[in-house]
Design a protein around this motif. Sequence first.
Motif, PDB file in Angstrom:
ATOM      1  N   ARG A  55      -3.576   1.053  -9.224  1.00 44.55           N
ATOM      2  CA  ARG A  55      -4.328   1.965  -8.070  1.00 44.55           C
ATOM      3  C   ARG A  55      -5.528   1.283  -7.344  1.00 44.55           C
ATOM      4  O   ARG A  55      -5.648   1.144  -6.039  1.00 44.55           O
ATOM      5  CB  ARG A  55      -4.442   3.093  -8.132  1.00 44.55           C
ATOM      6  N   GLN A  56      -6.457   0.889  -8.292  1.00 49.89           N
ATOM      7  CA  GLN A  56      -7.680   0.570  -8.088  1.00 49.89           C
ATOM      8  C   GLN A  56      -7.611  -0.790  -7.395  1.00 49.89           C
ATOM      9  O   GLN A  56      -8.586  -1.149  -6.662  1.00 49.89           O
ATOM     10  CB  GLN A  56      -8.609   0.587  -9.043  1.00 49.89           C
ATOM     11  N   GLY A  57      -6.408  -1.516  -7.666  1.00 51.54           N
ATOM     12  CA  GLY A  57      -6.392  -2.798  -6.796  1.00 51.54           C
ATOM     13  C   GLY A  57      -6.229  -2.695  -5.368  1.00 51.54           C
ATOM     14  O   GLY A  57      -6.275  -3.750  -4.900  1.00 51.54           O
ATOM     15  N   GLY A  58      -6.002  -1.378  -4.923  1.00 54.27           N
ATOM     16  CA  GLY A  58      -5.625  -1.493  -3.537  1.00 54.27           C
ATOM     17  C   GLY A  58      -6.946  -1.189  -2.797  1.00 54.27           C
ATOM     18  O   GLY A  58      -6.945  -1.442  -1.469  1.00 54.27           O
ATOM     19  N   GLY A  59      -8.226  -1.085  -3.489  1.00 52.54           N
ATOM     20  CA  GLY A  59      -9.597  -1.212  -2.939  1.00 52.54           C
ATOM     21  C   GLY A  59      -9.760  -0.030  -2.015  1.00 52.54           C
ATOM     22  O   GLY A  59     -11.058   0.084  -1.480  1.00 52.54           O
ATOM     23  N   ILE A  60      -9.012   0.789  -1.600  1.00 48.49           N
ATOM     24  CA  ILE A  60      -9.314   2.190  -0.772  1.00 48.49           C
ATOM     25  C   ILE A  60      -8.383   3.401  -1.417  1.00 48.49           C
ATOM     26  O   ILE A  60      -7.416   3.288  -2.209  1.00 48.49           O
ATOM     27  CB  ILE A  60      -8.818   2.094   0.727  1.00 48.49           C
ATOM     28  N   GLU A  66      -3.112  -7.285 -11.857  1.00 51.52           N
ATOM     29  CA  GLU A  66      -3.783  -6.186 -10.793  1.00 51.52           C
ATOM     30  C   GLU A  66      -2.737  -6.113  -9.579  1.00 51.52           C
ATOM     31  O   GLU A  66      -2.781  -5.138  -9.195  1.00 51.52           O
ATOM     32  CB  GLU A  66      -5.178  -6.421 -10.585  1.00 51.52           C
ATOM     33  N   ARG A 126     -10.829  -6.004   0.184  1.00 52.44           N
ATOM     34  CA  ARG A 126     -11.502  -4.587  -0.064  1.00 52.44           C
ATOM     35  C   ARG A 126     -11.974  -4.519  -1.544  1.00 52.44           C
ATOM     36  O   ARG A 126     -13.072  -4.078  -1.794  1.00 52.44           O
ATOM     37  CB  ARG A 126     -10.292  -3.442   0.044  1.00 52.44           C
ATOM     38  N   LYS A 127     -11.328  -5.073  -2.433  1.00 50.13           N
ATOM     39  CA  LYS A 127     -11.810  -4.864  -3.792  1.00 50.13           C
ATOM     40  C   LYS A 127     -13.152  -5.695  -4.068  1.00 50.13           C
ATOM     41  O   LYS A 127     -14.135  -5.392  -4.659  1.00 50.13           O
ATOM     42  CB  LYS A 127     -10.766  -5.626  -4.648  1.00 50.13           C
ATOM     43  N   GLU A 178      -0.707  -8.014   2.203  1.00 53.17           N
ATOM     44  CA  GLU A 178      -0.994  -7.122   1.577  1.00 53.17           C
ATOM     45  C   GLU A 178      -1.910  -7.424   0.460  1.00 53.17           C
ATOM     46  O   GLU A 178      -3.063  -6.910  -0.024  1.00 53.17           O
ATOM     47  CB  GLU A 178       0.004  -6.372   1.077  1.00 53.17           C
ATOM     48  N   GLY A 211       0.045  -1.147   4.249  1.00 50.25           N
ATOM     49  CA  GLY A 211      -1.276  -1.925   4.482  1.00 50.25           C
ATOM     50  C   GLY A 211      -1.124  -2.994   5.595  1.00 50.25           C
ATOM     51  O   GLY A 211      -2.124  -2.993   6.466  1.00 50.25           O
ATOM     52  N   LYS A 235      -5.623  -6.205  -0.040  1.00 51.06           N
ATOM     53  CA  LYS A 235      -6.278  -5.485  -1.288  1.00 51.06           C
ATOM     54  C   LYS A 235      -7.696  -6.223  -1.750  1.00 51.06           C
ATOM     55  O   LYS A 235      -8.600  -5.798  -2.109  1.00 51.06           O
ATOM     56  CB  LYS A 235      -5.105  -5.615  -2.122  1.00 51.06           C
ATOM     57  N   LEU A 265       0.745  -1.299  -0.178  1.00 52.33           N
ATOM     58  CA  LEU A 265       0.005   0.025   0.101  1.00 52.33           C
ATOM     59  C   LEU A 265       0.779   1.400   0.094  1.00 52.33           C
ATOM     60  O   LEU A 265       0.582   2.330  -0.667  1.00 52.33           O
ATOM     61  CB  LEU A 265      -0.986  -0.051   1.260  1.00 52.33           C
TER      62      LEU A 265
END
Lengths: 417, 417, 417, 417
Positions: A153-158, B291, B121-122, B114, B142, B118, A141
């Motif tokens: 980045r969107q894979g980070g989920g937040i 991803e 959250r996704k 991590e 994370g 991730k 992260l």
Amino acid sequence: MEVFEKLESEVRSYVRGFPVVFDRAEGHELFDVDGNRYLDFFAGAGVLNYGHNNPALKKPLLEYIERGAITHSLDMASSAKRDFLARFHEVILKPRGLDYKVQFPGPTGTNAVEAALKLARKVTGRHNIAAFTNAFHGMTLGALAVTGNAFKRQGGGIPLGWGGTATLPFDGYLGEGVDTLDYFERLLDDTSSGLDKPAAVIVEPVQAEGGVNVASAAWLGRLREITQKHGILLIADEIQIGCGRSGNFFAFEESGIEPDMVALSKSLSGYGLPFAVTLLKPELDKWAPGEHNGTFRGHNLAMVTATAALEHFWAKKDFEAEVQKKAELVRGRLESYAKKDSRLSVRGRGLMQGLVFPQDDQASEVSKEAFSRGLVIETAGATDNVVKFLMPLTTTEQALSEGLDIVEKSADAVLGR
Amino acid sequence: MEVFEKLESEVRSYVRGFPVVFDRAEGHELFDVDGNRYLDFFAGAGVLNYGHNNPALKKPLLEYIERGAITHSLDMASSAKRDFLARFHEVILKPRGLDYKVQFPGPTGTNAVEAALKLARKVTGRHNIAAFTNAFHGMTLGALAVTGNAFKRQGGGIPLGWGGTATLPFDGYLGEGVDTLDYFERLLDDTSSGLDKPAAVIVEPVQAEGGVNVASAAWLGRLREITQKHGILLIADEIQIGCGRSGNFFAFEESGIEPDMVALSKSLSGYGLPFAVTLLKPELDKWAPGEHNGTFRGHNLAMVTATAALEHFWAKKDFEAEVQKKAELVRGRLESYAKKDSRLSVRGRGLMQGLVFPQDDQASEVSKEAFSRGLVIETAGATDNVVKFLMPLTTTEQALSEGLDIVEKSADAVLGR
Amino acid sequence: MEVFEKLESEVRSYVRGFPVVFDRAEGHELFDVDGNRYLDFFAGAGVLNYGHNNPALKKPLLEYIERGAITHSLDMASSAKRDFLARFHEVILKPRGLDYKVQFPGPTGTNAVEAALKLARKVTGRHNIAAFTNAFHGMTLGALAVTGNAFKRQGGGIPLGWGGTATLPFDGYLGEGVDTLDYFERLLDDTSSGLDKPAAVIVEPVQAEGGVNVASAAWLGRLREITQKHGILLIADEIQIGCGRSGNFFAFEESGIEPDMVALSKSLSGYGLPFAVTLLKPELDKWAPGEHNGTFRGHNLAMVTATAALEHFWAKKDFEAEVQKKAELVRGRLESYAKKDSRLSVRGRGLMQGLVFPQDDQASEVSKEAFSRGLVIETAGATDNVVKFLMPLTTTEQALSEGLDIVEKSADAVLGR
Amino acid sequence: MEVFEKLESEVRSYVRGFPVVFDRAEGHELFDVDGNRYLDFFAGAGVLNYGHNNPALKKPLLEYIERGAITHSLDMASSAKRDFLARFHEVILKPRGLDYKVQFPGPTGTNAVEAALKLARKVTGRHNIAAFTNAFHGMTLGALAVTGNAFKRQGGGIPLGWGGTATLPFDGYLGEGVDTLDYFERLLDDTSSGLDKPAAVIVEPVQAEGGVNVASAAWLGRLREITQKHGILLIADEIQIGCGRSGNFFAFEESGIEPDMVALSKSLSGYGLPFAVTLLKPELDKWAPGEHNGTFRGHNLAMVTATAALEHFWAKKDFEAEVQKKAELVRGRLESYAKKDSRLSVRGRGLMQGLVFPQDDQASEVSKEAFSRGLVIETAGATDNVVKFLMPLTTTEQALSEGLDIVEKSADAVLGR
């Protein structure tokens, strides 16, 4: 291949582009389980600067294992670690006039970046980190928050901006004739700009994943001046361009700057073994013992091969010149090819070169064509329009020619020539 | 040792407690450069469940390297990876009725965590992750955000709660007779509790760094029920307790639960080589290709030794029973010793046992005394009051006795008996 | 004054620059407890566009209170609120072809901004908000996070970028000839730029606190085009420049754009009573009932005076022309003055004009000089180098002259002429 | 009502439960535009402790406006502000032995909370704020982050935990016999608990929106001890329970504690005019001038009525006793009623009382029934199962009886009796 489709996560990626089962490898060559040979212009994403299974590294590795030397030692002292530290200092840092303490974070690039970011925040008491457009620094992260790619980045989920991270335009981002550092300096000089004064700026001297974007020596020099003037730390991410690929051990050498921290990984072990270090200016080494740790900091096999690589390639004088010579050869061929089609262009430094195609995904098509002709080569850039040349630095001139021939044929096919 | 003091970062830690230069290692024994022998009850912080340089793993490792097989392959297919995937499925998952896809994140525990966070959250579209008091999950941002230790947390340099992370009391945290999950359930049932519904709960079935705290099977079972009822994912962090240390391959087996994701690392390669996997229920495998990535996902040497460990230790029936037998022996000795002094207590599971001392730092003193007597053993807990027994699972009964004798003598010295 | 020094927090500010106790006020005049008269070119930071205690508003206010009409009604229906809604629609929105729903947040500007930001994030499902260099949007955490001033930001006590907020260069920020929106568009078009696609862009058509920076109509028009093309909401913060100060009711009218949301406060009640609204395009009105609330949404006294102001100033045709005429007068005088000294410059729109001094803090000195001569006038800009003219729109021409004379004399004194 | 449906945002809420257009109001009575009379047991959500348009406040308000005294003065000195500061000190603080500086934030409760949170973080250098289950502190992002309600939280559109906010169980949350502060103390004493040491704990001595939950004096006392011991600031949110509703001016008085900061708003002006203050221990007043500001800090009309309320109700001795007497009357009636049905219970303090129903939404039904019988009364709690009695403190005994009769009849109807 069924095993992978059935048992491995959908996240697997390169296996889809190069769908064979590899078994053996040597230098710049790969062999699949059926004995087919492939030329390797990808070099494990920059991990294999000295080629696969280089015999100069293989020998000490085998000896070390055979004699029952310690394999895993956390961050305890070992003879292999002692040798690596001493030789890295003697062979790399000292001759370059560089004064760094060595931190062993977890043995991957993203760990090295995370360690640098944590320390920068801790030492300065500031939270913001400035990174550049198209930057790529890792998938955990902290590192992901300073990576530009929207898909990653969107894979980070937040939301990733939490600690405050600011994006700045990389060299050349606003077109010819615009020095993108003017904007950075304007933001810093203006106490109402909205830019929280960064703890650090993190920069790749050459952006690899971001599309083979080269920062000029002058631009890096000015970045160092600006950061120094404002008391901002400068972190060089040399994970992919470092360990010789640029034509020097560190890509930043050309510009004469001295970053405050440097992240190294990928080709550091030289043999494909997980390994990473974060280099720190001694005055920044404010870590408390154990404040950042990680189990696999004591991967002695990687230290053994890393030390062997230092002895074999860097303790002598001529390796950098050799790489530069090959780089010229590759660059020359690519420029000649690009000249034939005004829509193509070439950019890069040393043995990281990019052939830029006019349309999105064309580089992916070239990569696919090339693989069918026995060459492994990857793409870069947000829209996969750059074919990225990342061959081992030890690739022979003959193999360079062979691979470049394949790329040209593949490109011809894609461009319909 | 001077090399380390001069060239390595102040962050180095274990080297300070065990200040010798190690050179060779075999099974449960370490040897320093002067040939001194040390018994190893630390096992590389849980990495060396099969001891140092186990010959059953060393042989295939040497053969693999010698024959020039591929060392580094990113996430491309390799024969070594194929074998590992197939055998892991056959030997570990299938017999236990577990259905998981395997993700290869970067080759360290924190990378595995991590990846799990991730994905959680996704997949859920929620941001909050609930973790437990005294949890330890890793050092990248994370994972650090769900780690309890204040000293480690402050190393992050920024507030860590950004994505929303909630702390819940671990089993036993509020004393005897309080089921700490009552509080969790109360928070979940109350739409004004302030707890953002978590994407996932991450739990170590036995907390290692946090002080050798054991979650009961009943408590884990209820945690699984609660999370299932509320559509919250359950992530088991088996990095230190997994791969057999609990007496089963997975520590969660005892409770009969099936977590949604499992993080494995440390002893997975069995030889001390960096390696990690994240196991995912197939229906959660919503990753897009690439991803989450990382350079050293294709560390084939680790896959070779991991597969060898599966064959040698897990394909047969009796290994778990052996471990359990040794665990009883260790536990018995510790309980006898603790009985002599009402201020002492013992806790743990399998071959992760803790001897709890009444005063802060007493465990550190015992560790120091033990090292002077030729035993490497570490401490745990926020105040370093727990001596943590983490010997290789392959330690002989004689060596167990020898080590326990040393600990008892050391503890006697510290307690002034 | 002792009472204030002893009992009020150190955070008090304007009282330090204008250290008298005010008692009465009328139109563009203030009177202190000793009967001294001051001309008011500050107008309560833009709250008093119609001057102090305007009789056209005072009369209905007194009548409303006297007859025992409801004062506080939360967000229940009241006759005063009904009248305000209906007249605002008839007098302001309809003639301008604007279609907005009206939200009553808490009765301050920062509440109106917070409501807009929350809704933008909720409606788009995105977290990032882009704001401009030198922006000022409020002091509560959500609004503070999009405010540029470093001194105000540090008052937040925590990193403010948490939800993801990006800073973009305001019109003119990079000097003449650079269209700063090129950079924004480049970032949006590049999926590896590091800019998380914003939920909304928030913009002050004229930045007041930031230094009287005027966005050109063309620049605003292009900003609207870019945001529309990318599905990004556009929020106009008209808190200080709105309600007629620009020469139109909304400053954005000049550019012909229609923002998705508009924040109004300050001069909305017209009498200095706390009041604010957030205007929303009907299709964005996805609030659930009560999802954003606040006690003082039903401040009926403010609605009564707001409605009276609509009737008295806006239901007729000539008010905008009057303001524009006065603005020309002020602008003309300032430009003449600035012409005498090449280090001075003038910028602004309508009756928000700035006289820009070459050195930091010079504007503060002018303000101090002016106060000693009986004029209340404030400064703007990060370095307090801009004298900000913010007189009531109803100031007589004679009073304008009187005030401008004082400023010129004060500036002469500061510049040593 | 059409005007509201057509022109006002969907976010409107109370207007849906009480769908008439109010016009006049006096004491505990409301009148709609058709002249219908309603008894008011809601008091503007606690804003109207002295009833609507109290003549003792109305008279000085009218005089102030009529004589042309200054209405809006930012944070400049005014005679009205001077009087308020002096009288607040004399009448409220001094007799109670309380030593606070007064900060004027924006004139709403959420602004007062934001100011307190910002200062707490700034002064301590810590980021975390601990709040309680079922807490309600406001709708701007900083205050929303410490509010428990999931529906309100999701309106924020982004994860709210960014700065680090921790939820603790309020008094009684874990059932009878559990002192919920044990958990807090355990977390604080354990350096591996995962709780970042908070800058402050914010607490409502009686939670209003959260369901009329009363903190006992003993619990508050222990909270004060724990926070003091650990150097954590204690913020009392007295926005709804303060200004006399509890039977004392501050609800915390009963417990004998002295919070470090206090947020006051709602009934502070006494007349329904927006007004708020944050009280700060002098040693915490580390604000730099202007570091937190806001346009409507200088709302003199509110200061005039606030001062009048201090004179009329608080400068004399017997007001608190009167409130307590009425509270007993109300409480007695409710307890008698609840006794008839074991599923009902009563809780509350002073003139904030809750009648708790067994099923979700039953309180809403009672409220609806009551309104049809001419009584305005609201609900509280996450599931709308509490009828909240919040009548003006000045309600006559006859009107109390009348209202209670209506509630009983309404409850009978809902419970089917």
